[in-house]
Design an enzyme around this catalytic site. Structure first.
Site, PDB file in Angstrom:
ATOM      1  N   TYR A 125       0.827  -1.213   0.000  1.00 25.10           N
ATOM      2  CA  TYR A 125       0.000   0.000   0.000  1.00 25.10           C
ATOM      3  C   TYR A 125       0.863   1.266   0.000  1.00 25.10           C
ATOM      4  O   TYR A 125       0.443   2.303  -0.482  1.00 25.10           O
ATOM      5  CB  TYR A 125      -0.908   0.036   1.237  1.00 25.10           C
ATOM      6  CG  TYR A 125      -2.237  -0.642   1.068  1.00 25.10           C
ATOM      7  CD1 TYR A 125      -2.322  -1.974   0.701  1.00 25.10           C
ATOM      8  CD2 TYR A 125      -3.435   0.053   1.290  1.00 25.10           C
ATOM      9  CE1 TYR A 125      -3.554  -2.601   0.568  1.00 25.10           C
ATOM     10  CE2 TYR A 125      -4.667  -0.561   1.156  1.00 25.10           C
ATOM     11  CZ  TYR A 125      -4.716  -1.891   0.795  1.00 25.10           C
ATOM     12  OH  TYR A 125      -5.941  -2.497   0.668  1.00 25.10           O
ATOM     13  N   LYS A 175       3.170 -15.416   1.951  1.00 31.87           N
ATOM     14  CA  LYS A 175       3.352 -16.118   0.678  1.00 31.87           C
ATOM     15  C   LYS A 175       4.848 -16.396   0.548  1.00 31.87           C
ATOM     16  O   LYS A 175       5.511 -15.995  -0.417  1.00 31.87           O
ATOM     17  CB  LYS A 175       2.807 -15.239  -0.465  1.00 31.87           C
ATOM     18  CG  LYS A 175       2.722 -15.918  -1.809  1.00 31.87           C
ATOM     19  CD  LYS A 175       1.607 -16.947  -1.903  1.00 31.87           C
ATOM     20  CE  LYS A 175       1.691 -17.698  -3.223  1.00 31.87           C
ATOM     21  NZ  LYS A 175       0.798 -18.862  -3.273  1.00 31.87           N
ATOM     22  N   ASP A 207      -3.045 -18.291   0.121  1.00 29.40           N
ATOM     23  CA  ASP A 207      -4.060 -18.971  -0.689  1.00 29.40           C
ATOM     24  C   ASP A 207      -4.734 -20.079   0.122  1.00 29.40           C
ATOM     25  O   ASP A 207      -5.958 -20.241   0.107  1.00 29.40           O
ATOM     26  CB  ASP A 207      -3.470 -19.491  -2.013  1.00 29.40           C
ATOM     27  CG  ASP A 207      -2.170 -20.264  -1.831  1.00 29.40           C
ATOM     28  OD1 ASP A 207      -1.599 -20.242  -0.721  1.00 29.40           O
ATOM     29  OD2 ASP A 207      -1.720 -20.900  -2.816  1.00 29.40           O
ATOM     30  N   ASP A 231      -6.336  -7.038   3.991  1.00 30.75           N
ATOM     31  CA  ASP A 231      -7.465  -6.384   3.335  1.00 30.75           C
ATOM     32  C   ASP A 231      -8.383  -7.438   2.731  1.00 30.75           C
ATOM     33  O   ASP A 231      -9.605  -7.421   2.928  1.00 30.75           O
ATOM     34  CB  ASP A 231      -6.938  -5.435   2.247  1.00 30.75           C
ATOM     35  CG  ASP A 231      -8.071  -4.755   1.496  1.00 30.75           C
ATOM     36  OD1 ASP A 231      -9.018  -4.306   2.153  1.00 30.75           O
ATOM     37  OD2 ASP A 231      -8.008  -4.696   0.250  1.00 30.75           O
ATOM     38  N   ASP A 235     -12.288  -9.151   4.332  1.00 32.61           N
ATOM     39  CA  ASP A 235     -13.584  -9.164   3.633  1.00 32.61           C
ATOM     40  C   ASP A 235     -14.156 -10.583   3.614  1.00 32.61           C
ATOM     41  O   ASP A 235     -15.354 -10.792   3.802  1.00 32.61           O
ATOM     42  CB  ASP A 235     -13.442  -8.675   2.183  1.00 32.61           C
ATOM     43  CG  ASP A 235     -13.660  -7.170   2.045  1.00 32.61           C
ATOM     44  OD1 ASP A 235     -13.367  -6.444   3.020  1.00 32.61           O
ATOM     45  OD2 ASP A 235     -14.115  -6.728   0.970  1.00 32.61           O
TER      46      ASP A 235
END
Ligand code: IPM
Ligand code: MG
Length: 346
Positions: A125, A175, A207, A231, A235
């Site tokens: 970000y 990751k 993942d 982020d 959700d």
């Protein structure tokens, strides 16, 4: 939405003998319209002086075509970084009366109670270099995912501290099979974990985590992860609980406020819903629950925080539903009506 939340804070503050004072400022779309900037500098200064910031949602299609630096979302990013709020806490808990509102089977979501600890002022970000360029007639866009060990360590400590007060399990999500920034993330989390012998640490690729969240969400207690992964996963976690309209968040840093507690910013994890704006349809419960987090972390008023959470639970078990959480055939109430119902139960 934010008005009813402020009424809730006033009432609970009063009941607990903590008279709260409020100041209002415009950020995001409305600030762009009025003064041409998503976060006018005086607003950031005011936020720095506040003990806590309660944030309403900031965007809408009207501003979607503005250049990157002028978009409403910049208000959020600049507040987060200007107030050094590096730790974003996003709890996802299933409210029993809403168990059918989830798109997953009730037996999968029953009992979900997890906390996502999202790093909020670093990673892709904010990483540099970043940009959009055109070379030899071809356009490229690029960003940088970068973390230094200090940034990883401080967010790690927040997660381990939180886990020590819960079921004592941290899942660090990365990751590391592909990204160097994740290799370092995993190393530092492992090192930090050694200071918290009572807390179990496991590592998971992002993942796989996305999959496990829908397969076996009760596996998780505290998830700690980078800005971007947090982020996305928050959700997903929100949807497990039935509605993104239900979930609060707290963003904290190291700066203490005048009460001796961390200065923080509190906001629902949902964004704006321009299609329903102003129609009295939105669910204010996430904002109201964010007020509970505000009292808990930035005011030290745990009792007040619980009162708000209990009032929200009662309102749900008494059958109040906004459109986003109503099942077919259930009576739908407005933003104002459900807000009023919470106020009555405080
Ligand atoms: C969130 C939002 C923000 C983010 C946007 C609105 C900038 O999606 O708080 O999760 O990406 O952090
Ligand atoms: Mg988001």
């Amino acid at each position: 939405m934010t008005e009813v939340a402020v009424q809730v804070l006033r009432k609970v503050g009063g009941n607990c003998g903590i008279p709260l004072k409020f100041e209002t400022s415009l950020v995001g779309g409305v600030a762009i319209d009025r003064v041409g900037s998503p976060l006018p500098p005086p607003v950031l200064e005011k936020a720095k002086k506040a003990d806590a910031v309660l944030l309403g949602a900031v965007g809408g299609p009207k501003w979607d075509n503005l250049p990157h630096a002028k978009r409403p979302e910049q208000a959020l990013l600049r507040l987060r970084s200007g107030l050094t709020l590096f730790a974003n806490l996003r709890p996802a808990k299933v409210f029993k009366p809403l168990i059918d509102a989830s798109s997953l089977k009730p037996e999968v979501v029953d009992g979900i109670d997890l906390l996502i600890v999202r790093e909020l002022t670093g990673g892709i970000y904010f990483g540099k270099p970043r940009g959009l360029v055109k070379e030899k007639g071809k356009r490229s866009g690029f960003n940088t995912e970068i973390y230094d060990e200090k940034e990883i360590e401080r967010i790690g400590r927040i997660a381990f501290e939180a886990a020590s007060k819960r079921t004592k399990k941290v899942t660090s999500v990365d990751k590391a099979n592909i990204l160097e920034s994740s290799i370092l993330w995993r190393e530092v989390m492992t090192e930090v974990g050694k200071d918290y012998s009572g807390v179990k640490l496991d590592h998971m690729y992002v993942d796989n985590c996305a999959m496990q969240l829908v397969r076996n969400p009760r596996h998780f207690d505290v998830i700690v992860t980078s800005n971007l992964f947090g982020d996305i996963l928050s959700d997903e976690a929100a949807m497990l609980t039935g509605s993104i309209g239900m979930l609060p968040s707290a963003s904290l840093g190291e700066v203490k406020n005048s009460l001796g507690y961390p200065r923080g910013m509190y906001e629902p994890i949902h964004g704006t819903a321009p299609d329903i704006a102003g129609k009295g349809l939105a669910n204010p419960l996430a904002t109201i629950l964010s007020c509970a987090m505000l009292l808990r972390y930035s005011v030290g008023a745990e009792e007040g925080a619980r009162k708000i959470e209990e009032a929200v639970e009662k309102v749900l078990s008494h059958g109040f539903r906004t459109a986003d959480i109503a099942k077919k055939g259930e009576k739908v109430v407005s933003t104002g009506e459900i807000g009023e119902a919470v106020l009555e139960r405080l």
